[in-house]
Design an enzyme around this catalytic site. Structure first.
Site, PDB file in Angstrom:
ATOM      1  NE  ARG A 121      -3.867  -1.968   2.164  1.00  0.00           N
ATOM      2  CZ  ARG A 121      -3.743  -3.143   2.891  1.00  0.00           C
ATOM      3  NH1 ARG A 121      -2.889  -3.221   3.807  1.00  0.00           N
ATOM      4  NH2 ARG A 121      -4.669  -4.104   2.646  1.00  0.00           N
ATOM      5  CE  LYS A 143      -1.529  14.143 -13.878  1.00  0.00           C
ATOM      6  NZ  LYS A 143      -2.089  14.734 -15.212  1.00  0.00           N
ATOM      7  CD  GLU A 185       5.849  17.678 -22.869  1.00  0.00           C
ATOM      8  OE1 GLU A 185       5.046  18.773 -22.125  1.00  0.00           O
ATOM      9  OE2 GLU A 185       5.213  16.822 -23.256  1.00  0.00           O
ATOM     10  CE  LYS A 227       4.332  17.944 -13.631  1.00  0.00           C
ATOM     11  NZ  LYS A 227       4.450  16.679 -14.654  1.00  0.00           N
ATOM     12  CD  GLU A 237      -4.816  16.998 -15.261  1.00  0.00           C
ATOM     13  OE1 GLU A 237      -3.826  16.285 -14.810  1.00  0.00           O
ATOM     14  OE2 GLU A 237      -5.516  16.989 -16.089  1.00  0.00           O
ATOM     15  NE  ARG A 241      -0.211  17.137 -12.244  1.00  0.00           N
ATOM     16  CZ  ARG A 241       0.405  16.547 -11.701  1.00  0.00           C
ATOM     17  NH1 ARG A 241       0.253  16.340 -10.316  1.00  0.00           N
ATOM     18  NH2 ARG A 241       1.397  15.679 -11.991  1.00  0.00           N
ATOM     19  CG  ASN A 245      -3.127  17.776 -20.069  1.00  0.00           C
ATOM     20  OD1 ASN A 245      -1.890  17.199 -19.951  1.00  0.00           O
ATOM     21  ND2 ASN A 245      -4.145  17.505 -19.413  1.00  0.00           N
ATOM     22  CG  HIS A 248      -0.088  17.325 -23.855  1.00  0.00           C
ATOM     23  ND1 HIS A 248       0.614  18.523 -23.849  1.00  0.00           N
ATOM     24  CD2 HIS A 248       0.503  16.565 -23.442  1.00  0.00           C
ATOM     25  CE1 HIS A 248       1.785  18.165 -23.389  1.00  0.00           C
ATOM     26  NE2 HIS A 248       1.776  17.091 -22.962  1.00  0.00           N
ATOM     27  CG  HIS A 252      -2.683  12.852 -26.204  1.00  0.00           C
ATOM     28  ND1 HIS A 252      -3.172  13.199 -25.093  1.00  0.00           N
ATOM     29  CD2 HIS A 252      -1.217  12.651 -25.960  1.00  0.00           C
ATOM     30  CE1 HIS A 252      -2.396  13.488 -24.078  1.00  0.00           C
ATOM     31  NE2 HIS A 252      -1.051  12.832 -24.578  1.00  0.00           N
ATOM     32  CG  HIS A 265       4.424  12.970 -25.630  1.00  0.00           C
ATOM     33  ND1 HIS A 265       3.005  12.515 -25.659  1.00  0.00           N
ATOM     34  CD2 HIS A 265       4.635  13.657 -24.811  1.00  0.00           C
ATOM     35  CE1 HIS A 265       2.332  13.532 -24.895  1.00  0.00           C
ATOM     36  NE2 HIS A 265       3.322  13.949 -24.221  1.00  0.00           N
TER      37      HIS A 265
HETATM   38  P1  NAD Z   1      11.092   6.481 -22.395  1.00  0.00           P
HETATM   39  O1  NAD Z   1      11.196   5.989 -21.045  1.00  0.00           O
HETATM   40  O2  NAD Z   1      10.354   5.335 -23.392  1.00  0.00           O
HETATM   41  O3  NAD Z   1      12.318   7.048 -23.043  1.00  0.00           O
HETATM   42  C1  NAD Z   1      12.574   6.998 -24.568  1.00  0.00           C
HETATM   43  C2  NAD Z   1      13.832   6.256 -25.167  1.00  0.00           C
HETATM   44  O4  NAD Z   1      15.117   6.732 -24.629  1.00  0.00           O
HETATM   45  C3  NAD Z   1      13.755   4.539 -24.620  1.00  0.00           C
HETATM   46  O5  NAD Z   1      14.231   4.075 -25.615  1.00  0.00           O
HETATM   47  C4  NAD Z   1      14.795   4.770 -23.422  1.00  0.00           C
HETATM   48  O6  NAD Z   1      15.223   3.464 -23.202  1.00  0.00           O
HETATM   49  C5  NAD Z   1      15.833   5.691 -24.010  1.00  0.00           C
HETATM   50  N1  NAD Z   1      16.629   6.288 -23.140  1.00  0.00           N
HETATM   51  C6  NAD Z   1      16.283   6.945 -21.836  1.00  0.00           C
HETATM   52  N2  NAD Z   1      17.254   7.721 -21.174  1.00  0.00           N
HETATM   53  C7  NAD Z   1      18.275   7.403 -22.222  1.00  0.00           C
HETATM   54  C8  NAD Z   1      19.753   7.822 -21.959  1.00  0.00           C
HETATM   55  N3  NAD Z   1      20.044   8.738 -21.293  1.00  0.00           N
HETATM   56  N4  NAD Z   1      20.461   7.456 -22.904  1.00  0.00           N
HETATM   57  C9  NAD Z   1      19.845   6.748 -24.085  1.00  0.00           C
HETATM   58  N5  NAD Z   1      18.700   6.204 -24.279  1.00  0.00           N
HETATM   59  C10 NAD Z   1      18.040   6.443 -23.131  1.00  0.00           C
HETATM   60  O7  NAD Z   1      10.161   7.791 -23.086  1.00  0.00           O
HETATM   61  P2  NAD Z   1      10.167   9.343 -22.236  1.00  0.00           P
HETATM   62  O8  NAD Z   1       9.856  10.278 -23.448  1.00  0.00           O
HETATM   63  O9  NAD Z   1      11.283   9.600 -21.281  1.00  0.00           O
HETATM   64  O10 NAD Z   1       8.732   9.289 -21.601  1.00  0.00           O
HETATM   65  C11 NAD Z   1       7.329   8.886 -22.016  1.00  0.00           C
HETATM   66  C12 NAD Z   1       6.608   8.360 -20.919  1.00  0.00           C
HETATM   67  O11 NAD Z   1       6.261   9.602 -20.067  1.00  0.00           O
HETATM   68  C13 NAD Z   1       5.301   7.991 -21.545  1.00  0.00           C
HETATM   69  O12 NAD Z   1       4.599   6.905 -21.089  1.00  0.00           O
HETATM   70  C14 NAD Z   1       4.266   9.078 -20.897  1.00  0.00           C
HETATM   71  O13 NAD Z   1       2.917   8.688 -20.783  1.00  0.00           O
HETATM   72  C15 NAD Z   1       4.906   9.337 -19.607  1.00  0.00           C
HETATM   73  N6  NAD Z   1       4.693  10.855 -19.171  1.00  0.00           N
HETATM   74  C16 NAD Z   1       4.126  10.817 -17.732  1.00  0.00           C
HETATM   75  C17 NAD Z   1       4.125  12.042 -17.233  1.00  0.00           C
HETATM   76  C18 NAD Z   1       3.699  11.902 -15.912  1.00  0.00           C
HETATM   77  O14 NAD Z   1       3.500  13.095 -15.248  1.00  0.00           O
HETATM   78  N7  NAD Z   1       3.792  10.860 -15.150  1.00  0.00           N
HETATM   79  C19 NAD Z   1       4.274  13.177 -17.943  1.00  0.00           C
HETATM   80  C20 NAD Z   1       4.633  13.111 -19.224  1.00  0.00           C
HETATM   81  C21 NAD Z   1       4.930  11.584 -19.790  1.00  0.00           C
HETATM   82  N1  GLY Z   2       2.336  15.852 -17.524  1.00  0.00           N
HETATM   83  C1  GLY Z   2       1.007  16.239 -16.735  1.00  0.00           C
HETATM   84  C2  GLY Z   2       1.137  16.468 -15.257  1.00  0.00           C
HETATM   85  O1  GLY Z   2       2.087  15.882 -14.924  1.00  0.00           O
HETATM   86  O2  GLY Z   2       0.116  16.788 -15.040  1.00  0.00           O
END
Ligand code: NAD
Ligand code: GLY
Length: 361
Positions: A121, A143, A185, A227, A237, A241, A245, A248, A252, A265
Site C-alpha cells: 500500500r 503521476k 515540453e 511544474k 488536477e 494542472r 496539457n 496535448h 494525442h 510525443h
Molecule cells: P522512454 O522512457 O520510453 O524513453 C525514451 C527512449 O530513450 C527509450 O528507448 C529509453 O530506453 C531511451 N533512453 C532513456 N534515457 C536514455 C539515455 N540517457 N540514454 C540513451 N537512451 C535513453 O520515454 P520518455 O519520453 O522519457 O517518457 C514517455 C513516457 O512518459 C510516456 O509513457 C508518458 O505517458 C510518460 N509521461 C508521464 C508524465 C507524468 O506526469 N507521469 C508526464 C509526461 C509523460
Molecule cells: N504531464 C502532466 C502532469 O503531470 O500533470
C-alpha cells in the site's frame, strides 16, 4: 564539479527536492539519505541499464539491493512488467522500508512509481530521470501508472517520490530526436505561464541544441520550478494542472492518426501547441504574432510545427472527441489569451471542425 541546482516541491510532509546537475548518479551523497530502510530495488530499462545501472548500484553499498530490467519502450509500460517488479520485491522479502529507484525515462518512472504506490500500500521511491522529458515533466508531480490494451495510462496512482535526481550527464547518450522531443515540453512551460522564460529560451536556442551543460541545467530547473508551482496549487488536477496539457489534445490525436511510434510525443506536442495557439488567434482574439513566435522558437529547436502531409487535418476531430476532459459534446481545450497566459476553455466541436478545415489559413 559545481553544486547541483535545487528546486523544492512544497507539498508539506510529502514535499521533496529536485536536484539537477552533472555527475549526480555517481555521487550518492546527493541521494543516499532518501533511502531510509535497509533494502533498495532499482527499476531500469535495458538501454539505460547498460549505461548507468552500475553507477547507481555502486552507491548502494551497505544495503541489500537488486535490479529489475524492463525492455525499453512504451509498449512495455504494462501490468505484466509491474508484476515482475512485485516478484523481485517478494524475492527480496521486501517490507515497507524498501525504496524503489526509477532509473530511466518516463516509462520507467511511471511504472516503478506505480509499483511503489502499490507494494504494501505504498513505499518510498526515488526518481532518477534520464531523458529530458522525464527530467522536466514525468518525474515531477507524482503521476504514476501503466497502459492497458484499452488505452494509455488507464491505471495509476498519485504517489510523490522522495526526491528527483536529474543527472544531466546522462543526456549525453540520449538520441537527438528524443532530446529535441523533451525540448518541446520545456517550451510548453514558457508558453503556458512564464513569458520571461520563453524569452530566455528564444535567446538560448543554439546553446540548448548544443546541450551546453549550464544552459541545460538552468532550463531544466526553470521547467521544474514551473511544474512544481502548478502541482503545489493543484496536486490532483482538479483545475490548473490541466494547463500542462497545452498542445496535448491535438498532439494525442496526431499520435493516434500518425500511428504510434511515427511521431515522438514531444514532436506531436510541438505541432499541437502551434495548432492550439492558432486556434486561439482564430476564435479568442489571441495575437496571431504570438502563435507565429511559438512556431519560430520550436522550428529553431528543430521541432516540427506543421501536420505531416499524410495526415488530413479533419481526421483529428474523431480522436479529439475521445479526450477525457470533454463534456456534453464540447471539447475542453487548453488555449491562451496570449503567450504566457494559458487557460482551459470549452469549444464547440463545429468551431474546431471549421478550424481543422484550414488550420494554417
Ligand atoms: P522512454 O522512457 O520510453 O524513453 C525514451 C527512449 O530513450 C527509450 O528507448 C529509453 O530506453 C531511451 N533512453 C532513456 N534515457 C536514455 C539515455 N540517457 N540514454 C540513451 N537512451 C535513453 O520515454 P520518455 O519520453 O522519457 O517518457 C514517455 C513516457 O512518459 C510516456 O509513457 C508518458 O505517458 C510518460 N509521461 C508521464 C508524465 C507524468 O506526469 N507521469 C508526464 C509526461 C509523460
Ligand atoms: N504531464 C502532466 C502532469 O503531470 O500533470
Amino acid at each position: 564539479m559545481s553544486a547541483p541546482l535545487e528546486v523544492q516541491v512544497a507539498l508539506g510532509e510529502r514535499g521533496y527536492p529536485i536536484r539537477i546537475g552533472r555527475g549526480l548518479l555517481g555521487e550518492s551523497s546527493h541521494w543516499r539519505a532518501a533511502l531510509r530502510g535497509r533494502q533498495a530495488l532499482i527499476v531500469t530499462d535495458d538501454i539505460v541499464g547498460a549505461h548507468y545501472l552500475d553507477r547507481v548500484a555502486a552507491g548502494l553499498d551497505g544495503l541489500e539491493h537488486a535490479a529489475v530490467t524492463i525492455p525499453s519502450g512504451e509498449r512495455h509500460k504494462t501490468l505484466e512488467q509491474v508484476e515482475r517488479v512485485f516478484d523481485a520485491l517478494a524475492a527480496m522479502r521486501a517490507n515497507r522500508d524498501v525504496t524503489l529507484i526509477a532509473l530511466g525515462g518516463g516509462v520507467i518512472g511511471d511504472l516503478a512509481g506505480f509499483a511503489a504506490a502499490c507494494w504494501m500500500r505504498g513505499v518510498g521511491f526515488v526518481q532518477m530521470p534520464t531523458t529530458l522529458l522525464a527530467m522536466v515533466d514525468s518525474s515531477v508531480g507524482g503521476k504514476t501508472g501503466v497502459n492497458l490494451p484499452a488505452g494509455k495510462n488507464l491505471v495509476g496512482a498519485f504517489h510523490q517520490p522522495r526526491c528527483v535526481i536529474a543527472d544531466t550527464d546522462t543526456l549525453g547518450t540520449l538520441p537527438p530526436r528524443e532530446y529535441r522531443s523533451g525540448l518541446a515540453e520545456v517550451v510548453k512551460y514558457g508558453a503556458i505561464g512564464d513569458r520571461a522564460f520563453f524569452e530566455w529560451l528564444e535567446a538560448r536556442a543554439d546553446a540548448l541544441l548544443a546541450r551546453e551543460p549550464a544552459v541545460l541545467a538552468e532550463a531544466i530547473a526553470a521547467s521544474c520550478r514551473n511544474k512544481a508551482a502548478i502541482v503545489e496549487r493543484d496536486e490532483r488536477e482538479d483545475g490548473e494542472r490541466a494547463l500542462l496539457n497545452f498542445g496535448h489534445t491535438f498532439g494525442h490525436a496526431l499520435e493516434t492518426e500518425a500511428g504510434y511510434g511515427r511521431l515522438l510525443h514531444g514532436e506531436a506536442v510541438a505541432i499541437g501547441m502551434v495548432m492550439a495557439a492558432r486556434l486561439a488567434a482564430r476564435i479568442a482574439d489571441a495575437p496571431q504574432t504570438d502563435a507565429e513566435r511559438l512556431a519560430a522558437l520550436l522550428e529553431k529547436l528543430d521541432l516540427p510545427t506543421r501536420l505531416p502531409e499524410a495526415i488530413e487535418p479533419g481526421r483529428l476531430l474523431d480522436p479529439m472527441r475521445l479526450d477525457k476532459k470533454n463534456l456534453d459534446g464540447r471539447l475542453r481545450l487548453i488555449l491562451w489569451d496570449r503567450l504566457g497566459a494559458a487557460h482551459a476553455r470549452f469549444v464547440d466541436t463545429d468551431r474546431v471542425a471549421a478550424f481543422l478545415s484550414s488550420p494554417t489559413g
